[in-house]
Design an enzyme around this catalytic site. Sequence first.
Site, PDB file in Angstrom:
ATOM      1  N   VAL A 117       0.821  -1.211   0.000  1.00  0.00           N
ATOM      2  CA  VAL A 117       0.000   0.000   0.000  1.00  0.00           C
ATOM      3  C   VAL A 117       0.856   1.262   0.000  1.00  0.00           C
ATOM      4  O   VAL A 117       0.318   2.370  -0.006  1.00  0.00           O
ATOM      5  CB  VAL A 117      -0.955   0.038   1.214  1.00  0.00           C
ATOM      6  CG1 VAL A 117      -1.957  -1.089   1.150  1.00  0.00           C
ATOM      7  CG2 VAL A 117      -0.169  -0.005   2.524  1.00  0.00           C
ATOM      8  N   GLU A 118       2.168   1.104  -0.017  1.00  0.00           N
ATOM      9  CA  GLU A 118       3.038   2.276  -0.050  1.00  0.00           C
ATOM     10  C   GLU A 118       3.795   2.328  -1.379  1.00  0.00           C
ATOM     11  O   GLU A 118       3.206   2.629  -2.406  1.00  0.00           O
ATOM     12  CB  GLU A 118       3.958   2.285   1.174  1.00  0.00           C
ATOM     13  CG  GLU A 118       3.146   2.419   2.470  1.00  0.00           C
ATOM     14  CD  GLU A 118       3.988   2.576   3.706  1.00  0.00           C
ATOM     15  OE1 GLU A 118       4.650   3.628   3.839  1.00  0.00           O
ATOM     16  OE2 GLU A 118       3.995   1.658   4.546  1.00  0.00           O
ATOM     17  N   MET A 119       5.078   1.963  -1.404  1.00  0.00           N
ATOM     18  CA  MET A 119       5.836   2.067  -2.649  1.00  0.00           C
ATOM     19  C   MET A 119       5.816   0.771  -3.463  1.00  0.00           C
ATOM     20  O   MET A 119       6.106   0.787  -4.664  1.00  0.00           O
ATOM     21  CB  MET A 119       7.262   2.501  -2.343  1.00  0.00           C
ATOM     22  CG  MET A 119       7.343   3.895  -1.719  1.00  0.00           C
ATOM     23  SD  MET A 119       8.952   4.307  -0.998  1.00  0.00           S
ATOM     24  CE  MET A 119       9.943   4.517  -2.465  1.00  0.00           C
TER      25      MET A 119
END
Length: 330
Positions: A117-119
């Site tokens: 859900v980030e990078m």
Amino acid sequence: MGTGSARDREVYIEVPLGLPEVVALKDNPPTMAKIELGKMLFFDPRLSLSGTLSCATCHDPNLGYSNGAPLAVGHKHAVGGRNAPTVLNAAFATTQFWDGRAPSLEEQAGGPMTAGVEMAGIPEEIVQTLAKIPEYRELSMAAFGEYLSFCNIRKAIATFERTILAGNSPFDKYYYGKDKGALSGAALRGKEVFDNPNKGNCKKCHTYTKTDGYFSDNQFHNVGIGYDKKLKKGENYDLGRYDVTKKKEDKGRFRTPTLRNIVQTAPYFHDGRTFSLEEAAVLCLNGIPNDNLDPEYKVKRKLSKQELSDLVEFMKALTGELPIFAKPAI
């Protein structure tokens, strides 16, 4: 800088007035090459799967090294469950993330890079991509005596982050004797409210001393933030530190954030619920009832409008000088 395998010498990270000494991990001493490498990596979107997200996306220098939004936003616009903490003065945090699950900046640096859900980056692909770039090969040899690895990417980013320091604020100039006129009358009154256990009682958690002005006790507290949320079917409250330790007493506890440069790092709390310092202060004064609320929040406190205004003025006086550097060309 040469391309040989000789590594740069360790350097001392200069600390602004009011902050303690920066202590790095023994296996990751700071060098100029490592700082420069970490700075390039911090701003490089090639660390993400999409090639559009960098560390600076959620930790933007123009937004107090946070993202200026209630929650972190990552790969394919996925919205995370917590606010993006500022990187400012993160060198002095003994654990990282709101729940303290990372024991060091090195461990923290790897988390967002690979989180879906980030990078959403893939370590092997990140290393392969960067290994093709001459500048990275050169800096990596100077910093580590070898070409990039995912471990060294984390170490370089952590080293750069340890240089992102903000101090020498009006409070520091006053408190450390450089300028007794640096604080306004309102800020001085606010300091009394901040320190007084029968008023703000803020210093209990947002600690400062003559040798350590980090304004956090680096501990975990349950203020009840989030326990006023109406849960949908199947939802649970964010239990914070409990998810790391599985200890009942850690339910709802989150790491005390630093108050330095607090006016630049809104919104506040792990759920980013308010952009207002006044509202944040009132929430901290009283807490939100739950079964694990910290004892100090069970004592109801109410400040007058003047006291609350003065308290906010004191917190504004914790705004220090931001580090100045040229953003690297990527």
